[in-house]
Design a protein around this motif. Structure first.
Motif, PDB file in Angstrom:
ATOM      1  N   ALA A   1       0.833  -1.199   0.000  1.00  0.00           N
ATOM      2  CA  ALA A   1       0.000   0.000   0.000  1.00  0.00           C
ATOM      3  C   ALA A   1       0.871   1.254   0.000  1.00  0.00           C
ATOM      4  O   ALA A   1       0.486   2.288  -0.541  1.00  0.00           O
ATOM      5  N   ASP A   2       2.054   1.171   0.601  1.00  0.00           N
ATOM      6  CA  ASP A   2       2.983   2.307   0.698  1.00  0.00           C
ATOM      7  C   ASP A   2       4.371   1.796   0.319  1.00  0.00           C
ATOM      8  O   ASP A   2       5.020   1.098   1.107  1.00  0.00           O
TER       9      ASP A   2
ATOM     10  N   ALA B   1       9.488  -8.904  -6.474  1.00  0.00           N
ATOM     11  CA  ALA B   1       9.383  -7.466  -6.273  1.00  0.00           C
ATOM     12  C   ALA B   1       8.223  -7.127  -5.356  1.00  0.00           C
ATOM     13  O   ALA B   1       7.270  -7.897  -5.220  1.00  0.00           O
ATOM     14  N   LEU B   2       8.313  -5.950  -4.745  1.00  0.00           N
ATOM     15  CA  LEU B   2       7.177  -5.329  -4.092  1.00  0.00           C
ATOM     16  C   LEU B   2       6.398  -4.651  -5.215  1.00  0.00           C
ATOM     17  O   LEU B   2       7.007  -4.101  -6.137  1.00  0.00           O
TER      18      LEU B   2
ATOM     19  N   PRO C   1      -2.756  -6.282  -0.290  1.00  0.00           N
ATOM     20  CA  PRO C   1      -2.102  -7.070   0.766  1.00  0.00           C
ATOM     21  C   PRO C   1      -3.120  -7.893   1.553  1.00  0.00           C
ATOM     22  O   PRO C   1      -4.282  -7.520   1.666  1.00  0.00           O
ATOM     23  N   SER C   2      -2.669  -9.029   2.118  1.00  0.00           N
ATOM     24  CA  SER C   2      -3.562  -9.867   2.910  1.00  0.00           C
ATOM     25  C   SER C   2      -2.797 -10.594   4.008  1.00  0.00           C
ATOM     26  O   SER C   2      -1.733 -11.142   3.773  1.00  0.00           O
TER      27      SER C   2
ATOM     28  N   GLU D   1       2.797  -3.837   5.363  1.00  0.00           N
ATOM     29  CA  GLU D   1       1.689  -3.633   4.438  1.00  0.00           C
ATOM     30  C   GLU D   1       0.509  -4.549   4.718  1.00  0.00           C
ATOM     31  O   GLU D   1      -0.520  -4.453   4.074  1.00  0.00           O
ATOM     32  N   GLY D   2       0.661  -5.476   5.676  1.00  0.00           N
ATOM     33  CA  GLY D   2      -0.411  -6.398   6.013  1.00  0.00           C
ATOM     34  C   GLY D   2      -0.333  -7.720   5.268  1.00  0.00           C
ATOM     35  O   GLY D   2      -1.323  -8.432   5.173  1.00  0.00           O
ATOM     36  N   ASN D   3       0.855  -8.067   4.754  1.00  0.00           N
ATOM     37  CA  ASN D   3       1.053  -9.340   4.068  1.00  0.00           C
ATOM     38  C   ASN D   3       1.591 -10.389   5.020  1.00  0.00           C
ATOM     39  O   ASN D   3       2.480 -10.108   5.823  1.00  0.00           O
TER      40      ASN D   3
END
Length: 121
Positions: free
Chosen positions: A10-11, A52-53, A61-62, A111-113
Motif C-alpha cells: 500500500a505504501d 518485487a514489491l 495485501p492480505s 503492508e499487512g502481508n
C-alpha cells in the motif's frame, strides 16, 4: 519451480524500508506508468527465485489469503530479531519443521502481508 513472486504493498516507501531493514539489502524502485516495482536483488549465479514489491490498485495485501512466500534465511532467528523493530508483527516464532528439514517462522509485514522465513538445520 518458482521463478518470480510479487508482494502487494500500500505504501512503497514504507515497504521498501521494511524489507531493506529486515533482509539487509538495497532495493531499486521503478515506475512503469503507475505500476511501482521495488526489485529484490537477485543472488548471482543462483537458481533461486526473485521478485518485487508491487504497488497498484489491483494488488491487495492480505494477512490470511493467497500464497505464502518463504524467504530463505541462514537462521530465521536473525530476521525475527529485526521484524518488530522494523514495523512488522511476528505471527509464529521460530518453529522446527523436523530435525532434517529445518525451521520456519511467519510474520506480517508493514503492508499487512503474511510472509514466512525458512532455514535449514
Amino acid at each position: 519451480m518458482i521463478s518470480w513472486f510479487e508482494i502487494p504493498v500500500a505504501d512503497m516507501d514504507r515497504a521498501q524500508k521494511f524489507y531493506e531493514t529486515v533482509f539487509k539489502v538495497s532495493m531499486k524502485v521503478q515506475d512503469f506508468g503507475g505500476l511501482l516495482y521495488g526489485w529484490f536483488p537477485p543472488k548471482p549465479a543462483s537458481e533461486s527465485a526473485t521478485g518485487a514489491l508491487v504497488k497498484q490498485e489491483s494488488y491487495i495485501p492480505s494477512t490470511t489469503d493467497g500464497v505464502l512466500v518463504y524467504f530463505a534465511s541462514g537462521d530465521v532467528a536473525n530476521e525475527l530479531a529485526i521484524i518488530e523493530e522494523a514495523g512488522g508483527t511476528i505471527v509464529q516464532g521460530k518453529t522446527q519443521i523436523s530435525p532434517d528439514t529445518g525451521y520456519m517462522a511467519i510474520f506480517i509485514d508493514t503492508e499487512g502481508n503474511r510472509i514466512a522465513l525458512f532455514s535449514r538445520p
